[in-house]
Design a protein around this motif. Structure first.
Motif, PDB file in Angstrom:
ATOM      1  N   ILE A  77      -9.856   5.773   2.682  1.00 54.90           N
ATOM      2  CA  ILE A  77      -8.896   5.997   1.595  1.00 54.90           C
ATOM      3  C   ILE A  77      -8.362   7.414   1.814  1.00 54.90           C
ATOM      4  N   MET A  78      -7.147   7.468   2.297  1.00 50.26           N
ATOM      5  CA  MET A  78      -6.558   8.751   2.732  1.00 50.26           C
ATOM      6  C   MET A  78      -5.963   9.446   1.509  1.00 50.26           C
ATOM      7  N   ASP A  79      -6.767  10.242   0.843  1.00 51.82           N
ATOM      8  CA  ASP A  79      -6.322  10.816  -0.430  1.00 51.82           C
ATOM      9  C   ASP A  79      -6.268  12.345  -0.369  1.00 51.82           C
ATOM     10  N   PHE A 103      -5.942   3.082   4.191  1.00 57.93           N
ATOM     11  CA  PHE A 103      -5.261   2.784   2.923  1.00 57.93           C
ATOM     12  C   PHE A 103      -4.129   3.799   2.785  1.00 57.93           C
ATOM     13  N   ALA A 104      -2.910   3.333   2.989  1.00 58.38           N
ATOM     14  CA  ALA A 104      -1.759   4.236   2.999  1.00 58.38           C
ATOM     15  C   ALA A 104      -0.945   4.156   1.714  1.00 58.38           C
ATOM     16  N   PHE A 105      -1.007   2.996   1.044  1.00 57.85           N
ATOM     17  CA  PHE A 105      -0.193   2.820  -0.167  1.00 57.85           C
ATOM     18  C   PHE A 105      -0.826   1.682  -0.971  1.00 57.85           C
ATOM     19  N   SER A 106      -1.176   1.976  -2.217  1.00 62.97           N
ATOM     20  CA  SER A 106      -1.830   0.944  -3.027  1.00 62.97           C
ATOM     21  C   SER A 106      -0.804   0.185  -3.861  1.00 62.97           C
ATOM     22  N   ASN A 111       0.476   2.347  -6.447  1.00 63.24           N
ATOM     23  CA  ASN A 111       1.303   3.513  -6.099  1.00 63.24           C
ATOM     24  C   ASN A 111       2.796   3.279  -6.391  1.00 63.24           C
ATOM     25  N   ARG A 125       4.458   5.434  -9.054  1.00 65.31           N
ATOM     26  CA  ARG A 125       4.851   6.848  -8.848  1.00 65.31           C
ATOM     27  C   ARG A 125       6.371   6.988  -8.978  1.00 65.31           C
ATOM     28  N   ARG A 183     -13.714   8.266   1.718  1.00 61.49           N
ATOM     29  CA  ARG A 183     -12.591   8.674   0.876  1.00 61.49           C
ATOM     30  C   ARG A 183     -12.521  10.186   0.901  1.00 61.49           C
ATOM     31  N   ARG A 186     -14.049   7.163  -6.234  1.00 61.52           N
ATOM     32  CA  ARG A 186     -13.743   5.825  -6.737  1.00 61.52           C
ATOM     33  C   ARG A 186     -13.089   5.002  -5.627  1.00 61.52           C
ATOM     34  N   SER A 197     -10.465   2.761  -6.247  1.00 58.63           N
ATOM     35  CA  SER A 197      -9.032   2.607  -6.505  1.00 58.63           C
ATOM     36  C   SER A 197      -8.462   1.282  -5.990  1.00 58.63           C
TER      37      SER A 197
HETATM   38  C1  IPE Z   1      -5.631   5.655  -3.478  1.00 62.26           C
HETATM   39  O1  IPE Z   1      -5.237   6.937  -3.840  1.00 62.26           O
HETATM   40  C2  IPE Z   1      -4.574   4.987  -2.672  1.00 62.26           C
HETATM   41  C3  IPE Z   1      -4.302   5.583  -1.365  1.00 62.26           C
HETATM   42  C4  IPE Z   1      -4.917   6.594  -0.826  1.00 62.26           C
HETATM   43  C5  IPE Z   1      -3.259   4.940  -0.629  1.00 62.26           C
HETATM   44  P1  IPE Z   1      -4.584   7.260  -5.262  1.00 62.26           P
HETATM   45  O2  IPE Z   1      -4.339   8.712  -5.277  1.00 62.26           O
HETATM   46  O3  IPE Z   1      -3.435   6.352  -5.503  1.00 62.26           O
HETATM   47  O4  IPE Z   1      -5.759   6.834  -6.254  1.00 62.26           O
HETATM   48  P2  IPE Z   1      -6.096   7.328  -7.724  1.00 62.26           P
HETATM   49  O5  IPE Z   1      -4.853   7.164  -8.552  1.00 62.26           O
HETATM   50  O6  IPE Z   1      -6.515   8.760  -7.626  1.00 62.26           O
HETATM   51  O7  IPE Z   1      -7.222   6.458  -8.143  1.00 62.26           O
END
Ligand code: IPE
Ligand code: IPE
Ligand code: MG
Length: 236
Positions: free
Chosen positions: A16-18, A60-63, A66, A69, A182, A188, A190
């Motif tokens: 999860i690339m956050d 995970f590039a786009f949920s 997302n 946004r 993550r 989490r 997500s």
């Molecule tokens: C999760 O990150 C989705 C990706 C990394 C693509 P988000 O930033 O969208 O997740 P939340 O809102 O902090 O849970």
């Protein structure tokens, strides 16, 4: 430091690339600058995965959430994905990477959807690394989609099993992730691979995604090697 040579390497790593936004904000830059820098970290992660002998890498590039946004950020992300694909595809193909896309790609518009499809076809016979890109992906939508397919196929309730249900998910043919990473410090899931992560080892790292590189990937593989996986069985 653990001796990774004597420990199993995860076959499938999911990330999860956050933290792109926070990376940019900390530098007084617009969020898009963080996403741009994040694309460079994608390149590093792929190289590190190949180098480590990992066979499946899911990013995970786009949920599916997302889309909530601001339109400008969604447009920036769509542009960057298109740009990334166009500039990296030849190199990925050369490196023996097979691209697989999960999620609702058509929501990004025809151009990107068609190019993703073409990229999947072009790289279909590569087998060094399977790179699974989760784009407009949601774990719950994946499960509901599988349930719909089961109903549409008329599978009798008593014949539905974890095995054949799993085959109706978007990850059919891909083994479950062994290790989930993550970045950004959030702890989490997500709505990522809810079904598939049942027994994954979880690793939450404070590093922001644009700062993720080979060293962080190696450290994650070493940490994985120290974990005792039990799958519910009694340790002997
Ligand atoms: C999760 O990150 C989705 C990706 C990394 C693509 P988000 O930033 O969208 O997740 P939340 O809102 O902090 O849970
Ligand atoms: C991850 O970084 C990229 C996507 C979710 C598309 P974020 O944009 O979520 O960055 P933060 O979490 O706001 O720092
Ligand atoms: Mg985030």
């Amino acid at each position: 430091m653990a001796d990774i040579s004597s420990h199993p390497i995860p076959r499938h790593v999911a990330i999860i690339m956050d933290g792109n936004g926070r990376w940019a904000t900390a530098r007084g830059l617009p969020r898009v600058a963080g996403h741009r820098e994040g694309a460079k970290a994608v390149r590093r992660a792929i190289e590190a995965a190949i180098g480590a002998g990992v066979h499946y890498l899911t990013l995970f590039a786009f949920s599916s959430e997302n889309w909530a946004r601001p339109a400008e950020e969604v447009a920036d992300l769509t542009f960057l994905m298109k740009h990334y694909l166009r500039s990296e595809l030849a190199e990925l193909h050369e490196q023996g990477v097979r691209l697989v896309v999960i999620g609702e790609r058509e929501r990004f518009g025809d151009t990107l959807a068609v190019e993703l499809e073409a990229a999947e076809q072009k790289t279909a016979d590569n087998d060094r690394l399977v790179l699974i890109m989760a784009l407009s992906y949601g774990g719950r939508a994946d499960i509901v989609g599988a349930a719909r397919k089961a109903i549409a196929a008329g599978i009798p309730a008593e014949e539905l099993t974890e095995q054949n249900f799993g085959r109706l998910l978007s990850t059919d043919g891909i083994p479950d992730p062994d290790l989930l990473i993550r970045t950004s410090g959030e702890k989490r899931i997500s709505n990522f691979l809810l079904w598939q992560l049942a027994y994954a080892e979880l690793l939450f790292l404070p590093v922001l995604w644009p700062d993720f590189g080979a060293a962080e990937f190696s450290a994650a593989i070493e940490e994985y090697a120290t974990r005792e996986r039990r799958f519910g069985a009694r340790p002997v």
